[in-house]
Design a protein around this motif. Structure first.
Motif, PDB file in Angstrom:
ATOM      1  N   MET A  96       0.790  -1.101   0.053  1.00 45.93           N
ATOM      2  CA  MET A  96      -0.127  -0.009  -0.173  1.00 45.93           C
ATOM      3  C   MET A  96       0.786   1.286   0.053  1.00 45.93           C
ATOM      4  O   MET A  96       0.641   2.406  -0.488  1.00 45.93           O
ATOM      5  CB  MET A  96      -0.912  -0.006   1.178  1.00 45.93           C
ATOM      6  CG  MET A  96      -2.175  -1.299   1.129  1.00 45.93           C
ATOM      7  SD  MET A  96      -3.219  -1.068  -0.350  1.00 45.93           S
ATOM      8  CE  MET A  96      -2.512  -2.152  -1.272  1.00 45.93           C
ATOM      9  N   HIS A  97       1.915   1.433   0.793  1.00 44.08           N
ATOM     10  CA  HIS A  97       3.026   2.320   0.819  1.00 44.08           C
ATOM     11  C   HIS A  97       3.260   2.822  -0.727  1.00 44.08           C
ATOM     12  O   HIS A  97       3.385   3.724  -1.244  1.00 44.08           O
ATOM     13  CB  HIS A  97       4.121   2.104   1.641  1.00 44.08           C
ATOM     14  CG  HIS A  97       3.685   2.641   3.056  1.00 44.08           C
ATOM     15  ND1 HIS A  97       3.294   3.801   3.403  1.00 44.08           N
ATOM     16  CD2 HIS A  97       3.745   2.005   4.112  1.00 44.08           C
ATOM     17  CE1 HIS A  97       3.085   3.995   4.745  1.00 44.08           C
ATOM     18  NE2 HIS A  97       3.451   2.799   5.170  1.00 44.08           N
ATOM     19  N   GLN A  98       3.898   1.421  -1.219  1.00 41.72           N
ATOM     20  CA  GLN A  98       4.472   1.670  -2.751  1.00 41.72           C
ATOM     21  C   GLN A  98       3.405   2.029  -3.708  1.00 41.72           C
ATOM     22  O   GLN A  98       3.482   2.765  -4.682  1.00 41.72           O
ATOM     23  CB  GLN A  98       4.853   0.188  -3.234  1.00 41.72           C
ATOM     24  CG  GLN A  98       6.085  -0.390  -2.567  1.00 41.72           C
ATOM     25  CD  GLN A  98       6.462  -1.572  -2.728  1.00 41.72           C
ATOM     26  OE1 GLN A  98       5.563  -2.576  -2.848  1.00 41.72           O
ATOM     27  NE2 GLN A  98       7.869  -2.062  -2.636  1.00 41.72           N
ATOM     28  N   ARG A  99       2.076   1.579  -3.474  1.00 43.22           N
ATOM     29  CA  ARG A  99       1.055   2.163  -4.386  1.00 43.22           C
ATOM     30  C   ARG A  99       0.574   3.602  -4.216  1.00 43.22           C
ATOM     31  O   ARG A  99       0.371   4.520  -5.183  1.00 43.22           O
ATOM     32  CB  ARG A  99      -0.263   1.318  -3.986  1.00 43.22           C
ATOM     33  CG  ARG A  99      -1.244   1.660  -4.901  1.00 43.22           C
ATOM     34  CD  ARG A  99      -1.094   0.901  -6.380  1.00 43.22           C
ATOM     35  NE  ARG A  99      -2.018   1.406  -7.248  1.00 43.22           N
ATOM     36  CZ  ARG A  99      -1.946   1.697  -8.506  1.00 43.22           C
ATOM     37  NH1 ARG A  99      -0.763   1.928  -8.894  1.00 43.22           N
ATOM     38  NH2 ARG A  99      -2.928   1.967  -9.223  1.00 43.22           N
ATOM     39  N   ALA A 100       0.867   4.087  -2.733  1.00 43.44           N
ATOM     40  CA  ALA A 100       0.616   5.537  -2.420  1.00 43.44           C
ATOM     41  C   ALA A 100       1.732   6.310  -3.450  1.00 43.44           C
ATOM     42  O   ALA A 100       1.248   7.155  -3.969  1.00 43.44           O
ATOM     43  CB  ALA A 100       0.646   5.861  -1.407  1.00 43.44           C
ATOM     44  N   VAL A 101       2.982   5.793  -3.464  1.00 41.91           N
ATOM     45  CA  VAL A 101       4.118   6.371  -4.184  1.00 41.91           C
ATOM     46  C   VAL A 101       3.662   6.543  -5.530  1.00 41.91           C
ATOM     47  O   VAL A 101       3.929   7.300  -6.253  1.00 41.91           O
ATOM     48  CB  VAL A 101       5.361   5.941  -3.901  1.00 41.91           C
ATOM     49  CG1 VAL A 101       6.493   6.310  -4.839  1.00 41.91           C
ATOM     50  CG2 VAL A 101       5.869   6.050  -2.213  1.00 41.91           C
ATOM     51  N   GLU A 102       2.892   5.352  -6.329  1.00 42.24           N
ATOM     52  CA  GLU A 102       2.862   5.138  -7.692  1.00 42.24           C
ATOM     53  C   GLU A 102       1.916   6.250  -7.955  1.00 42.24           C
ATOM     54  O   GLU A 102       1.788   6.838  -8.993  1.00 42.24           O
ATOM     55  CB  GLU A 102       2.638   3.732  -7.774  1.00 42.24           C
ATOM     56  CG  GLU A 102       3.458   2.746  -7.633  1.00 42.24           C
ATOM     57  CD  GLU A 102       2.863   1.297  -8.114  1.00 42.24           C
ATOM     58  OE1 GLU A 102       1.533   1.306  -8.431  1.00 42.24           O
ATOM     59  OE2 GLU A 102       3.498   0.543  -7.806  1.00 42.24           O
ATOM     60  N   LEU A 103       0.767   6.421  -7.204  1.00 44.45           N
ATOM     61  CA  LEU A 103      -0.137   7.433  -7.160  1.00 44.45           C
ATOM     62  C   LEU A 103       0.204   8.841  -7.179  1.00 44.45           C
ATOM     63  O   LEU A 103      -0.451   9.671  -8.110  1.00 44.45           O
ATOM     64  CB  LEU A 103      -1.422   6.865  -6.320  1.00 44.45           C
ATOM     65  CG  LEU A 103      -2.260   5.886  -6.643  1.00 44.45           C
ATOM     66  CD1 LEU A 103      -2.975   5.680  -5.370  1.00 44.45           C
ATOM     67  CD2 LEU A 103      -2.977   5.619  -7.898  1.00 44.45           C
ATOM     68  N   PRO A 105       3.532  10.169  -7.021  1.00 50.42           N
ATOM     69  CA  PRO A 105       5.276  10.333  -6.911  1.00 50.42           C
ATOM     70  C   PRO A 105       5.822  11.700  -6.590  1.00 50.42           C
ATOM     71  O   PRO A 105       6.904  11.969  -6.143  1.00 50.42           O
ATOM     72  CB  PRO A 105       5.868   9.849  -8.436  1.00 50.42           C
ATOM     73  CG  PRO A 105       4.487  10.089  -9.176  1.00 50.42           C
ATOM     74  CD  PRO A 105       3.369   9.959  -8.207  1.00 50.42           C
ATOM     75  N   ASP A 106       4.965  12.774  -6.750  1.00 51.67           N
ATOM     76  CA  ASP A 106       5.615  14.262  -6.760  1.00 51.67           C
ATOM     77  C   ASP A 106       4.824  14.645  -5.135  1.00 51.67           C
ATOM     78  O   ASP A 106       5.104  15.727  -4.844  1.00 51.67           O
ATOM     79  CB  ASP A 106       4.742  15.045  -7.616  1.00 51.67           C
ATOM     80  CG  ASP A 106       3.143  14.985  -7.756  1.00 51.67           C
ATOM     81  OD1 ASP A 106       2.720  13.981  -7.124  1.00 51.67           O
ATOM     82  OD2 ASP A 106       2.816  16.024  -8.166  1.00 51.67           O
ATOM     83  N   GLU A 109       4.843  13.559   1.313  1.00 52.83           N
ATOM     84  CA  GLU A 109       4.214  12.602   2.481  1.00 52.83           C
ATOM     85  C   GLU A 109       3.922  11.446   1.774  1.00 52.83           C
ATOM     86  O   GLU A 109       4.090  10.281   2.796  1.00 52.83           O
ATOM     87  CB  GLU A 109       2.819  13.268   2.580  1.00 52.83           C
ATOM     88  CG  GLU A 109       2.701  14.330   3.311  1.00 52.83           C
ATOM     89  CD  GLU A 109       3.516  14.275   4.809  1.00 52.83           C
ATOM     90  OE1 GLU A 109       3.346  13.391   5.393  1.00 52.83           O
ATOM     91  OE2 GLU A 109       4.346  15.247   5.102  1.00 52.83           O
ATOM     92  N   ALA A 110       3.752  10.931   0.567  1.00 48.25           N
ATOM     93  CA  ALA A 110       3.752   9.767   0.016  1.00 48.25           C
ATOM     94  C   ALA A 110       5.231   9.088   0.110  1.00 48.25           C
ATOM     95  O   ALA A 110       5.227   7.662   0.374  1.00 48.25           O
ATOM     96  CB  ALA A 110       3.329   9.668  -1.424  1.00 48.25           C
ATOM     97  N   LEU A 111       6.268   9.757  -0.264  1.00 46.86           N
ATOM     98  CA  LEU A 111       7.375   9.176  -0.100  1.00 46.86           C
ATOM     99  C   LEU A 111       7.915   9.010   1.132  1.00 46.86           C
ATOM    100  O   LEU A 111       8.583   7.962   1.587  1.00 46.86           O
ATOM    101  CB  LEU A 111       8.436  10.153  -1.033  1.00 46.86           C
ATOM    102  CG  LEU A 111       8.239  10.530  -2.495  1.00 46.86           C
ATOM    103  CD1 LEU A 111       9.058  11.582  -3.148  1.00 46.86           C
ATOM    104  CD2 LEU A 111       8.402   9.159  -3.346  1.00 46.86           C
ATOM    105  N   LEU A 112       7.518   9.832   2.038  1.00 48.04           N
ATOM    106  CA  LEU A 112       7.869   9.780   3.540  1.00 48.04           C
ATOM    107  C   LEU A 112       7.531   8.730   4.208  1.00 48.04           C
ATOM    108  O   LEU A 112       7.840   7.756   5.105  1.00 48.04           O
ATOM    109  CB  LEU A 112       7.679  11.077   4.441  1.00 48.04           C
ATOM    110  CG  LEU A 112       8.285  12.265   3.980  1.00 48.04           C
ATOM    111  CD1 LEU A 112       8.015  13.585   4.669  1.00 48.04           C
ATOM    112  CD2 LEU A 112       9.939  11.885   4.543  1.00 48.04           C
ATOM    113  N   GLY A 113       6.143   8.328   3.775  1.00 47.28           N
ATOM    114  CA  GLY A 113       5.355   7.057   4.202  1.00 47.28           C
ATOM    115  C   GLY A 113       6.253   5.926   3.974  1.00 47.28           C
ATOM    116  O   GLY A 113       6.506   4.954   4.891  1.00 47.28           O
ATOM    117  N   LEU A 114       6.614   5.704   2.725  1.00 48.67           N
ATOM    118  CA  LEU A 114       7.362   4.517   2.288  1.00 48.67           C
ATOM    119  C   LEU A 114       8.833   4.576   2.966  1.00 48.67           C
ATOM    120  O   LEU A 114       9.346   3.421   3.355  1.00 48.67           O
ATOM    121  CB  LEU A 114       7.390   4.583   0.838  1.00 48.67           C
ATOM    122  CG  LEU A 114       8.349   3.273   0.232  1.00 48.67           C
ATOM    123  CD1 LEU A 114       7.328   2.046   0.571  1.00 48.67           C
ATOM    124  CD2 LEU A 114       8.492   3.243  -1.181  1.00 48.67           C
ATOM    125  N   SER A 115       9.392   5.559   2.911  1.00 46.25           N
ATOM    126  CA  SER A 115      10.680   5.955   3.915  1.00 46.25           C
ATOM    127  C   SER A 115      10.689   5.156   5.381  1.00 46.25           C
ATOM    128  O   SER A 115      11.580   4.640   5.753  1.00 46.25           O
ATOM    129  CB  SER A 115      11.079   7.217   3.615  1.00 46.25           C
ATOM    130  OG  SER A 115      11.209   7.691   2.296  1.00 46.25           O
TER     131      SER A 115
END
Length: 131
Positions: A96-103, A105-106, A109-115
């Motif tokens: 789900m974190h990866q999916r958020a980044v795919e949706l 990428p700019d 917060e999405a990048l931070l969640g995965l990080s």
């Protein structure tokens, strides 16, 4: 891949077991890939969250309330990832974190969640190895 066939299969699995979170998440992800309306996708994620751990009513209610407050799709997916991680489902949380980044990428917060997910899971694994 054959997205239309995947959609049919996920729909069939979800109709056989309406509480099967994997079927519901697969349904939502396939709907996204096919460009279906956000409302339908959010409903699938909402249902997955509802049934992921029914006894965690407070967290589920919070997640659903946030989704209904018109979060963007990536935000809803990101929140769901955190919810799953808190419940110890790291594999699905990672997806789900990866999916958020795919949706989005700019979106930082999405990048931070995965990080943070990677940092937390690596730290947990390292701590377990030290024991």
């Amino acid at each position: 891949g054959n997205m239309r066939e995947a959609l049919k299969l996920f729909e069939a699995a979800a109709s056989l077991d309406p509480r099967h979170d994997s079927a519901l998440i697969g349904l939502a992800e396939t709907m996204e890939e096919l460009g279906m309306p956000d409302a339908a996708i959010k409903r699938a994620y909402q249902r997955a969250c509802q049934f992921r751990e029914v006894e965690i009513a407070k967290d589920t209610t919070t997640f659903l309330r946030d989704v209904h407050r018109s979060l963007t799709r990536w935000q809803a997916v990101s929140r769901f990832a955190v919810f799953l991680q808190q419940r110890g489902d790291d594999d699905m949380s990672l997806r789900m974190h990866q999916r958020a980044v795919e949706l989005a990428p700019d979106q930082s917060e999405a990048l931070l969640g995965l990080s943070w997910f990677y940092l937390d899971t690596v730290s947990d694994a390292a701590a377990a190895q030290e024991l």
